[in-house]
Scaffold this motif. Structure first.
Motif, PDB file in Angstrom:
ATOM      1  N   VAL A  90      -7.556   0.031  -0.759  1.00 38.35           N
ATOM      2  CA  VAL A  90      -8.044   0.504   0.319  1.00 38.35           C
ATOM      3  C   VAL A  90      -9.184  -0.247   0.900  1.00 38.35           C
ATOM      4  CG1 VAL A  90      -9.454   2.244  -0.350  1.00 38.35           C
ATOM      5  CG2 VAL A  90      -8.109   2.795   1.550  1.00 38.35           C
ATOM      6  N   TRP A 144       0.899   4.201  -2.867  1.00 38.87           N
ATOM      7  CA  TRP A 144       0.631   5.488  -2.571  1.00 38.87           C
ATOM      8  C   TRP A 144       1.704   6.416  -2.930  1.00 38.87           C
ATOM      9  CZ3 TRP A 144      -3.311   2.420  -2.003  1.00 38.87           C
ATOM     10  CH2 TRP A 144      -4.560   2.982  -1.687  1.00 38.87           C
ATOM     11  N   LEU A 150       0.871  -1.434  -0.035  1.00 36.98           N
ATOM     12  CA  LEU A 150       0.074   0.205  -0.142  1.00 36.98           C
ATOM     13  C   LEU A 150       0.823   1.335   0.097  1.00 36.98           C
ATOM     14  CD1 LEU A 150      -2.905  -0.434   2.446  1.00 36.98           C
ATOM     15  CD2 LEU A 150      -3.201  -0.182  -0.055  1.00 36.98           C
ATOM     16  N   ARG A 151       1.784   1.262   0.903  1.00 36.89           N
ATOM     17  CA  ARG A 151       2.536   2.334   0.893  1.00 36.89           C
ATOM     18  C   ARG A 151       3.325   2.642  -0.222  1.00 36.89           C
ATOM     19  NH1 ARG A 151       4.671  -0.143   6.433  1.00 36.89           N
ATOM     20  NH2 ARG A 151       3.010   0.733   7.743  1.00 36.89           N
ATOM     21  N   TYR A 171      -4.998   6.256   4.711  1.00 34.46           N
ATOM     22  CA  TYR A 171      -4.746   6.075   3.482  1.00 34.46           C
ATOM     23  C   TYR A 171      -5.857   6.429   2.517  1.00 34.46           C
ATOM     24  CZ  TYR A 171      -0.967   2.743   4.419  1.00 34.46           C
ATOM     25  OH  TYR A 171       0.233   2.172   4.967  1.00 34.46           O
TER      26      TYR A 171
END
Length: 213
Positions: A165, A59, A55-56, A184
């Motif tokens: 998400v 993003w 996820l990081r 997020y």
């Protein structure tokens, strides 16, 4: 202008080192798992840790273009591909750890999980969405597809982000842990909002004015 030139030069020089360092979280997580230092549920901690880093990096990939436009640091454009590939790599490791440590490589058990648990289904769809983006992330793919079709294909990354998400939300909802999910989701809302604003601004710039010029 001299400051921007210096920053761009520094960004180009730092890129290979920064992208190499992106491997560190995965190496650390696997090392801690092998040393049995990930707590009472090491398999779960490893699977979730790899997912968090996926996820990081996703993003960060989405943030490259807005940040480049806001700052004028054109060299950031060269970071997007590498960060995107790392997002795919961590998502693949997340899936691999789940299939191995949670399901013991039992394909039928994985398929049953996908059918019975919506958050697993959504996560699978997100990883499948990343697959064509990773496969076409190279210059040869841009030449083969054409720049316009390539850009349209890579807009799929925003649908992947929404699925990711949602997967994260459903996963955390079992324990009612919504703080990180809200962070997020908020960042994604800002990034999507910027994209919409940018598209509208570009459309207005291309449209003729009221005098027909």
């Amino acid at each position: 202008m001299p400051a921007a030139v210096s920053v761009n030069r520094a960004l180009r020089a730092a890129k290979p080192w920064a992208l190499a360092l992106c491997a560190v979280p995965a190496l650390w997580l696997w090392a801690m798992a092998l040393a049995d230092r990930l707590g009472a549920h090491p398999a779960e901690a490893l699977i979730r840790g790899l997912g968090d880093w996926a996820l990081r990096f996703l993003w960060l990939t989405l943030a490259v273009t807005p940040l480049r436009c806001w700052t004028g640091w054109g060299a950031l454009a060269g970071w997007r591909r590498g960060l995107g590939l790392w997002a795919f790599a961590y998502a693949t490791l997340h899936l691999t750890a789940y299939a191995w440590l949670d399901q013991g490589w039992d394909v039928r058990a994985v398929l049953h999980d996908v059918a019975q648990r919506p958050f697993i289904l959504v996560g699978m769809l997100a990883i499948l969405g990343l697959l064509p983006l990773a496969a076409t992330s190279f210059d040869a793919a841009i030449r083969w597809l054409g720049a316009l079709r390539w850009r349209r294909l890579h807009r799929l990354v925003y649908a992947v982000a929404v699925l990711a998400v949602l997967h994260f939300f459903w996963m955390r909802s079992g324990k009612r842990l919504y703080g990180e999910v809200a962070v997020y989701a908020g960042i994604l809302a800002v990034l999507l909002g910027w994209r919409v604003w940018d598209a509208i601004s570009r459309a207005r710039a291309r449209a003729p004015d009221a005098t027909g010029r």
